[in-house]
Structures are given as structure tokens and as C-alpha cells.
Design a protein around this motif. Structure first.
Motif, PDB file in Angstrom:
ATOM      1  N   HIS A   1      40.863  46.355  51.215  1.00  0.00           N
ATOM      2  CA  HIS A   1      40.087  45.651  50.436  1.00  0.00           C
ATOM      3  C   HIS A   1      39.023  45.777  50.787  1.00  0.00           C
ATOM      4  CE1 HIS A   1      43.435  42.128  50.618  1.00  0.00           C
ATOM      5  NE2 HIS A   1      44.072  42.333  51.331  1.00  0.00           N
TER       6      HIS A   1
ATOM      7  N   CYS B   1      36.729  43.779  49.438  1.00  0.00           N
ATOM      8  CA  CYS B   1      35.842  42.231  48.722  1.00  0.00           C
ATOM      9  C   CYS B   1      35.284  42.006  50.172  1.00  0.00           C
ATOM     10  CB  CYS B   1      37.042  42.113  48.333  1.00  0.00           C
ATOM     11  SG  CYS B   1      38.403  41.272  50.142  1.00  0.00           S
TER      12      CYS B   1
ATOM     13  N   SER C   1      37.201  40.416  52.423  1.00  0.00           N
ATOM     14  CA  SER C   1      37.866  39.050  52.811  1.00  0.00           C
ATOM     15  C   SER C   1      38.531  39.372  54.715  1.00  0.00           C
ATOM     16  CB  SER C   1      38.996  38.364  51.621  1.00  0.00           C
ATOM     17  OG  SER C   1      40.061  39.658  51.811  1.00  0.00           O
TER      18      SER C   1
ATOM     19  N   CYS D   1      43.695  39.991  46.013  1.00  0.00           N
ATOM     20  CA  CYS D   1      42.236  40.124  44.901  1.00  0.00           C
ATOM     21  C   CYS D   1      41.768  42.016  45.413  1.00  0.00           C
ATOM     22  CB  CYS D   1      41.696  39.486  46.077  1.00  0.00           C
ATOM     23  SG  CYS D   1      41.817  39.997  47.816  1.00  0.00           S
ATOM     24  N   CYS D   2      42.511  42.380  45.802  1.00  0.00           N
ATOM     25  CA  CYS D   2      42.183  43.923  45.989  1.00  0.00           C
ATOM     26  C   CYS D   2      43.399  44.902  45.138  1.00  0.00           C
ATOM     27  CB  CYS D   2      41.658  44.891  47.073  1.00  0.00           C
ATOM     28  SG  CYS D   2      40.413  43.514  47.323  1.00  0.00           S
TER      29      CYS D   2
HETATM   30 ZN   LIG Z   1      40.467  41.704  48.953  1.00  0.00          ZN
END
Ligand SMILES: [Zn+2]
Length: 916
Positions: free
Chosen positions: A294, A296, A298, A332-333
Motif C-alpha cells: 500500500h 495509498c 490507507s 487500491c494498490c
Molecule cells: Zn492501498
């Protein structure tokens, strides 16, 4: 299990040599091999090649299995050639590789990888930052799964990154960013039909039981895949195949993988001996083994998924196993099937990169310095350099790498320049015979430069060899670069280690200096005979030299420098020698480098064996602390000492902390006076003008320590920044030898101008005990090196309006895009700073309430954090920030007022608000 490839540092090459052992080479021989053996050998070669491409280049050595092998007659073999093409992902094998036969060994010379500049009209490099044989990433396109190819990886990772940044990975803008990766192929967003199919799959999974032979009523799509597998081995099968699908679905748009359904959407069920729990556990286990990285922020973990298991019965009501459906959510990643196949040379070993590290290197980009664009010029960019480089910037107004090269390493036509002249003069008078010895080496060389150093090893951050008299690097047209190492006696040179400087220099030219052409540095030992009779020297000397010279094996002709390569080669050398980690690195959150000025470099090139004691008088903003830190490093390498043996002394804790964090042994003057420091041999004193004599004679204490050990004692002092009226403990008449730093590099033009005026005032009032004649001359030489104007504002603000005024300006700066860590607010004394904090804190919190910062104000110690520093001028001495507010400067009885203001003002890089 793959065999560990061996790096051999004890070859005749000053280079990284990877030994991959026996290999069958030659087109006809290769054809007779089993394909398994072919594959195994190619694999070893590819790993070695990939590691060298990614780490600055080198040589792969293999031994021909066939004793009669001849490169000229038999060639290499098409399959090997193809695997080299696969390594670089293109047909340009001639650009990266050169083959050479050496007896029964075959050598493959590998040039460094580089990402080759920006694509025209785009902000993206033409090639990925790293070489990788595979990426470990998959994506889904239509009803198929494809691996993400190495050259597609940067676009893929960028797409993922920007869609993750949008917060909602499924939002429309995220989707658009993401779809860019797939080009035109997938440009239409989910159409109505695909939506319906997914809904149908959702509804189907809510059933309690299904009949074998039942038709699902929906088909395979980007989001749905069926797998029929009805033997007992299904668990094994799932273990093997699930990861690829998980990576593909999670990296694309998510979806369902059904086990127990055939290609036509007909229910088959699993083998009836397989248990439901085992299916669930196998899925869960696979998911745990997947790596997600990740970027991001998050904090999400792992792949998000649900397992649905439906009972399958036949018409008679007998169990026919299950349908196992795995719903994989879009991630997301990036989700990796396993680590990418990419290697690097790390600590003398070839290591496979882990997915996280690989992603970090692949997506590395130059920091966004657009806010500083007027202040910096890019010297080395990640967009066109080798994989390991760091971005390098020079300050606007200072000489850029090309200009520095012209000064330090000029190349004329039809002559060999001997540089630097001062070192040459010193060396030739110390060592008669040296000049002749060197001249003899230049036979037939017409154009180029011979760069002398007391020790090239210490120049590039290695420990020096005390037996080495000097080194000289020859960079000349139509020659291989040669590093001559002159010793008194060749017998004192340990075999194997004497090539280390040449090897390190070659690697640094690529990995630090960003040189991307083919490059080698040939080491050569020369013996300097101490006798006065030159002829005798020559005769004694030649045979020995030759044996040493012969033990260095040749490089291919393509490694010879031409006049076209030389400027780039020397610019890379400038970056290697003058680069230092910038203060801005912490600020930008990544390592960037700046270049030393010529004067700073000249100070650092002093022969430490001779210049044991030195006083460096500097003007404000001339980079004294940088030079102090660099000289500590040089002392360490020259005298082979530990960090504990060199002591850095300054007045303030905040500056001491910063230096300590760089791994130096640092104390404040007060601590120094209390201790005896039995291990310390060398002492570097910074900001000595702030020291006080009335609390003990620090100078005598320091002198007695270095006298005991015969060590180095350098004192950096800036009398203009003196703030204590009582003397600092230095005797001006005895401050010799002395060097000056007068090029003001750290402050913008207008601030420099204000500083110069303040210094003139200081000289006129002559209120303190200072060597005025020296300071006058220093000031005459003062030179503002900045082409950035910046701003200097002087205003009168009433005390009761001060907090509000400062808070409002801070808000404006933050809204202009400056961060809190760009600002410092300085008061005359600590109590004044504490008082002002009480007034400012509520105002600032109110003004910045929209920006939701947890902590706004901090102390000088917190300089590396994202806070506004509010502290006294003295405690901020030696530190700096972009914007500085000076709050109602005041000194008792008007003493040293200008000095205090100068101290405060000189802390600012670009903007000053002087508030009276
Ligand atoms: Zn992510």
C-alpha cells in the motif's frame, strides 16, 4: 531453489565480476542440449545480467564446457541472445552487451541500465527504472489473464497510484486514471450488460443449493471466470492457480472465480471427497500468501475477499461436492503473485528484490521542486539516469556541474592538463622523480587531463592506504580511463585490494554521477623509488610495473573514451566528488544532493597530514557546517578512525542534535568543558563565535587533547555573528593558518544585501573586541552567489498587534503552498520566545483551523518536523529555514544589536520579515 551466484572481487578487473560457472556456448552446441538444461543456464545468465544492469554494470564470467570452443568460429547461440533481448526488453543488445573470449573463459561486459529520458511530450520516461524479467503482477483483459510486462509496469503502477490517491478506488476519476493504463482497449466503463451479469452472479451465490448440470445463466466476463476441476487434487490445483487470478482480479476491477463450473456455465461440482472446510482454508491460505503493497496510506491489509460455498446435488439428492466461488475485491494498490524477477548487487551478493522494494525503485521519481524551481537547477534526474542514482540539484547562481567541470577538470586540445596545480606543485617538490615517472606514462597520449590527489580513495569516501603517495586519474581521448596509484614500494601493496579504489570509482561514476555510457577504470600501480638518481629509478622500476600492469586484463575497445564522452565523464566525476546530501532531503522526504562550491572543495582537499590546525573564517551563509561535516568524514577515512575518535563541538543543542543524527560524535561546549574525552583524537569546532570564555578555557582544553594525540583541530568561526559581548576564547593574533569562506550561498539576493549592510554597520560601530582589519577584508571579498532575489521586509508593528500580524502572514504562506516546516519565528531571548508563544499559539490555531494541523509550533530541536519553529535566535544558530520572522530584536544596553539581527536574518533562505 536457485544456486547463489558468486561475485568475484579478486579478478584482474577493477569491476564487479559475476561468476556463473560452466556453460555450453556456441550455436551448434546449444542446439544439442536438452531444453531443460538450456533453460537452467539461461536463467543463471539472466539473473547475473539483470543484477549488473540494475547496479551499475560489470562483467559476467562463464567457463566454456567445450574445450575447443572459439568465439570467433562458434558464436554464442541464438537462445542466449534472445534471453539477453528479454532482459532489456528490446533489440538493442549491442548497446548494453559486449562479448569477449579470454582463454577458456567467456566474458560478457554489461553496461548499466538507464531509463533513457522522457518520452517526447510526456512526463514519463521511455523505459522502466529497473530491469525485471517479470513483474509478479497480473491483470485481466476480457476473459483472459495477462502478466504485466516489465515495460508496462511503470504505467501500471502509476495508474494504480493515482487511482489509490483519489481515495475511492471505484470513483469515476479513479477509474479514468486507471483505464489510461489499458490504452484504448478498455476505455468504455462498465456497460449495463456487464453490470447485470455481476448482479446475476451475486444473486446466484445467495442460493442454498444447486443441481449438477444446472446452467448458471451468465457467462465469463472481465469479472467472472469459471474453472471446472472435479478430481481429488482440487486443493493442489487451487493453490497453484488461484494466486494468478487473485492478482489479476484485484489489480483490475475485481470479480468472481468459480470452481466447479465448466466453460459453458454448467454446474459440475467438485469431487465429493473434498471437504467444505478444506476448500475454505485453502482459499484463506492463498489470500494470506499474497503480497499487497500500500502506497495509498490507507493502512488496509491483504486482499479483500469472500468465499461462497454452495452445496451441489444430483437429481436423486446425492451430494456432488460444491461450487466454491471466490469474490475478489478490487485493490487500491498492486497485488503481487510473488516477488518480481529482478535482482541487484547488494553487499557483494546478488539479491532478488522484494516486491515492496521493487515497487519503490520502479516508481521513484524526481521530487516536486516546482516551488523551488527558481532556486535550483537539475543536474541529474531520475528520468534519464541509472537505477541507483539520487537526484542532484545545483543552486541557481552557483556554478553548475558543467561550469565546475570547466574549472576543476578542464580539457584542452592537443595537450594533457595536470590538475590541480597546487597539489601537483606540492607533490613534485615532496617527491622528486614523481613528475618524470608520470610523464613516462603519458607516452602517446595527446589530449586530456591527469587529475592528481593525495588519495582518490578518500576523495570518494573510502579509507586511504597510508603507503600510497598519490593517485592520478588519466582521462584522455582515445584511451581507457586509468587510475595510477603511486607507492613507495610495490611490495606493500596487498594483492587483491589495490584495485578497490578503481572499482569503487567506476561504480560511483555510474551510480552517483549518473554516467550511462560504457565505462571502466583501469588501475595501475607505479613505484616511486626514493633515490635521487632518476635513471636508476627508471631501470629498477620498469619490470615491476610491467608485471603489475599485465595483471590487469583488457576491456573491449568500445570501453575506450573518445573526446565526445569526456565532458560527460568529467561531469559525472564532479558530481561524485562535490555532491553532498542536501538539507532539503528531509524537507522533500527523499534524498537529494547539492554540489559543493569550488572554495568549499578546496578546503576539503587540504592535505590533512600537513594542515592539522586550521581556522576557517566565514561569512554568514557560506556553508561552514557542511564543510565541517565533510571534513569529519575525511578525517575518518584518512586516519582510519572510528566516529568516537572525532569530536564535533558547537554551542547549541539543536545543532548538536542534527550533527549527532548524522552519526558524528557531537557535544555542546558546556558538555565539552565537563569531560576529559580520553578516546578523542581530532576536534572540529563549529560556530566558535558563540562560545564563552568566562565558563572555562575551552580552547586550551581542546588544544591539549589534540596535542596529546597529534590530531586534527579545525575551528570554524564567523565573527559577524558574535552575540556575546565577552570574548569567545580565541586569540586573534594566533589564529593561523587561516582560510576564508566568503561566497554566500544559502541566502537569496535581497537577504544577502541586507546582511552585507548589517556587517558594514557592525564594522563601523566596532563595539566588540574583533579583528577588525581581517573582517574588513573578509567583507570586501563577500560575494552573493544567489540569482534568486527573495525578499527582505522591515516593518514596525506594535506589540499588541504582533501575534495577529504574524499569524495572518503564516496563513497566507500556507495557502500559497508553503508548509509549516518552511517557517521559523525567532525572538531575542528564550523568555521572549516563550512569552510570544503564549500570544501567537491561539492566533495561529484560529488562522490555520481549516488546515487541521495537530501541532503548529515547536522548538529549534524539532526543526526536522512539520512545525513552525518558534525559538530564540541563539538556539537557532547554525540552522535554517525558507522563511524567517525576526520578532522585536532587542539586546541589553543596545550591545551587539546588529550582530543579533544578522544572526537571525542569515537563517533565512528566501524571505525575511524583520519586525521592530
Ligand atoms: Zn492501498
Amino acid at each position: 531453489q536457485e544456486k547463489q551466484l558468486r561475485i568475484d572481487l579478486n579478478t584482474n578487473y577493477a569491476d564487479v565480476v559475476v561468476d556463473i560457472g560452466k556453460m555450453l556456448v556456441g550455436e551448434s552446441c546449444r542446439k544439442k542440449m536438452t531444453s531443460l538444461n538450456q533453460k537452467k543456464q539461461r536463467r543463471d545468465l539472466s539473473r547475473a545480467v539483470c543484477a549488473l544492469l540494475n547496479s551499475g554494470g560489470g562483467i559476467v564470467r562463464m567457463e566454456s564446457e567445450d574445450r575447443n570452443y572459439c568465439f570467433q568460429k562458434h558464436g554464442i547461440g541464438l537462445d542466449i541472445e534472445n534471453s539477453l533481448r528479454d532482459c532489456i526488453g528490446s533489440n538493442e543488445i549491442g548497446e548494453y552487451f559486449t562479448w569477449m573470449q579470454e582463454g577458456s573463459n567467456l566474458l560478457l561486459f554489461v553496461k548499466t541500465w538507464s531509463c533513457g529520458g522522457l518520452e517526447q511530450g510526456s512526463a514519463e520516461p521511455t523505459k522502466p527504472r529497473l530491469c525485471s524479467l517479470s513483474t509478479g503482477l497480473f491483470y485481466r483483459s476480457g476473459t483472459s489473464v495477462f502478466p504485466v510486462k516489465s515495460r508496462e509496469a511503470p504505467g501500471f503502477l502509476r495508474g494504480k497510484k493515482s487511482s489509490a490517491k483519489c481515495g475511492n478506488a471505484n470513483g469515476p476519476s479513479a477509474k479514468r486514471a486507471w483505464l489510461n493504463f489499458f490504452g484504448g482497449a478498455n476505455e468504455t466503463p462498465l456497460n449495463i450488460q456487464e453490470h447485470n451479469i455481476q448482479d446475476a452472479a451475486d444473486r446466484f451465490l445467495k442460493k442454498d443449493q444447486v443441481l449438477v448440470g444446472e446452467v448458471l445463466g451468465f457467462t465469463e466476463t472481465t469479472h467472472i471466470e469459471f474453472k471446472e476441476y472435479s478430481t481429488k487434487n482440487i486443493l493442489e490445483y487451487m493453490n497453484k492457480n488461484l494466486p494468478k487470478y487473485v492478482s489479476a482480479f484485484a489489480n483490475t476491477e475485481g470479480g468472481y472465480l468459480f470452481f466447479g463450473v465448466d466453460d459453458n456455465g454448467r454446474v459440475t461440482g467438485t469431487h465429493s471427497n473434498v471437504e467444505k472446510e478444506a476448500l475454505e482454508e485453502t482459499v484463506a491460505e492463498t489470500m494470506r500468501s499474497m503480497s499487497v503493497y500500500h502506497s495509498c496510506g490507507s493502512g488496509a491489509l491483504g486482499v479483500q475477499f469472500q468465499t461462497h460455498i454452495l452445496d451441489v446435488y444430483d437429481q436423486a439428492g446425492c451430494s456432488q461436492g460444491y461450487i466454491c466461488a471466490v469474490h475478489i475485491e478490487r485493490s487500491c494498490c498492486p497485488v503481487f503473485h510473488g516477488d518480481p524477477e529482478s535482482w541487484m548487487v547488494m553487499d557483494g551478493k546478488i539479491e532478488r528484490l522484494r516486491a515492496g522494494k521493487w515497487m519503490e525503485l520502479m516508481t521513484a521519481a524526481d521530487p516536486d521542486v516546482s516551488a523551488l524551481a527558481t532556486e535550483f537547477r537539475t543536474e541529474l534526474s531520475l528520468a534519464n539516469g541509472p537505477p541507483l542514482i539520487k537526484p542532484v540539484y545545483s543552486r541557481a547562481g552557483l556554478q553548475c556541474a558543467a561550469e565546475l567541470q570547466e574549472h576543476l577538470y578542464p580539457v584542452g586540445s592537443n595537450e594533457i592538463k595536470w590538475k590541480p596545480e597546487t597539489i601537483c606543485t606540492d607533490l613534485f617538490s615532496e617527491y622528486p622523480g614523481l613528475e618524470d615517472l608520470m610523464r613516462k606514462q603519458l607516452h602517446g597520449v595527446t589530449t586530456g587531463i591527469l587529475i592528481f590527489s593525495r588519495s582518490w580513495a578518500t576523495d570518494i569516501g573510502l579509507k586511504n592506504n597510508p603507503d600510497v603517495v598519490c593517485d592520478a586519474l588519466l582521462v584522455a581521448d582515445n584511451q581507457y580511463p586509468v587510475l595510477f596509484t603511486v607507492v613507495r614500494d610495490t611490495s606493500c601493496v596487498t594483492s587483491g585490494t589495490w584495485r578497490e579504489t578503481a572499482r569503487a570509482l567506476k561504480q560511483k561514476l555510474v551510480n552517483d554521477g549518473g554516467y550511462t555510457s560504457r565505462v571502466c577504470v583501469i588501475p595501475q600501480i607505479l613505484q616511486l623509488n626514493g633515490t635521487k638518481d632518476q635513471r636508476e629509478v627508471a631501470e629498477n622500476d620498469v619490470p615491476r610495473q610491467e608485471t603489475l600492469h599485465d595483471s590487469t586484463s583488457p576491456y573491449p575497445k568500445s570501453y575506450i573514451l573518445t573526446s565526445r564522452d569526456i565532458p560527460a565523464f568529467l561531469r559525472a566525476l564532479v558530481i561524485v566528488v562535490l555532491g553532498f546530501k542536501s538539507y532539503l532531503s528531509d524537507h522533500l522526504g527523499c534524498e537529494i544532493f547539492n554540489l559543493l562550491t569550488l572554495k568549499q572543495y578546496e578546503l576539503l582537499s587540504k592535505n590533512l597530514h600537513k594542515v592539522r590546525k586550521l581556522f576557517v573564517l566565514g561569512l554568514p551563509g557560506t556553508g561552514k557546517t557542511i564543510v565541517a561535516l565533510k571534513i569529519i568524514e575525511k578525517i575518518k577515512n584518512t586516519f582510519h578512525c572510528s566516529a568516537e575518535e572525532i569530536l564535533y563541538i558547537c554551542e547549541n543543542q539543536p545543532l548538536r542534535n542534527i550533527v549527532k543524527n548524522k552519526g558524528c560524535h557531537a557535544v555542546t561546549r558546556a558538555t565539552f568543558l565537563r569531560g576529559s574525552f580520553p578516546h578523542v583524537k581530532h576536534i572540529v569546532v563549529d560556530e566558535a563565535q558563540n562560545f564563552r570564555r568566562d565558563e572555562g578555557d575551552w580552547y586550551r582544553h581542546a588544544r591539549s587533547i589534540v596535542k596529546r594525540s597529534g590530531g586534527i583541530f579545525w575551528v570554524f568561526v564567523d565573527f559577524f555573528q558574535t552575540t556575546y559581548p565577552c570574548g569567545c576564547g580565541l586569540d586573534f593574533s594566533k589564529m593561523y593558518p587561516q582560510e576564508w569562506l566568503t561566497k554566500m550561498v544559502r541566502n537569496a539576493g535581497e537577504i544577502c544585501h541586507a546582511m552585507l549592510n548589517l556587517m558594514k554597520e557592525i564594522l563601523q560601530t566596532r563595539s566588540i573586541d574583533m579583528p577588525c582589519e581581517v573582517l574588513e577584508k573578509l567583507l570586501e571579498q563577500a560575494e552573493c552567489a544567489h540569482s534568486l532575489t527573495g525578499s527582505f521586509q522591515k516593518q514596525i508593528i506594535r506589540s499588541e498587534e504582533l501575534a495577529k500580524y504574524v499569524a495572518e502572514l503564516c496563513k497566507i504562506y500556507v495557502e500559497q503552498g508553503y508548509s509549516l516546516r518552511d517557517i521559523a519565528i525567532l525572538c531575542s531571548t528564550q523568555p521572549a520566545a516563550e512569552q510570544f508563544r503564549l500570544e501567537l499559539q491561539p492566533e495561529l490555531e484560529r488562522q490555520l483551523s481549516k488546515h487541521r494541523v495537530r501541532r503548529v509550533l515547536g522548538l529549534a530541536e524539532d526543526i526536522s518536523e512539520n512545525i513552525i519553529v518558534l525559538d530564540s535566535i541563539r538556539r537557532f544558530s547554525g540552522l535554517e529555514r525558507m522563511i524567517v520572522f525576526v520578532i522585536h530584536p532587542d539586546t541589553p544596553q543596545g550591545q551587539l544589536f546588529d550582530n543579533l539581527v544578522l544572526c537571525a536574518v542569515s537563517r533565512a533562505n528566501t524571505k525575511v520579515h524583520l519586525l521592530h
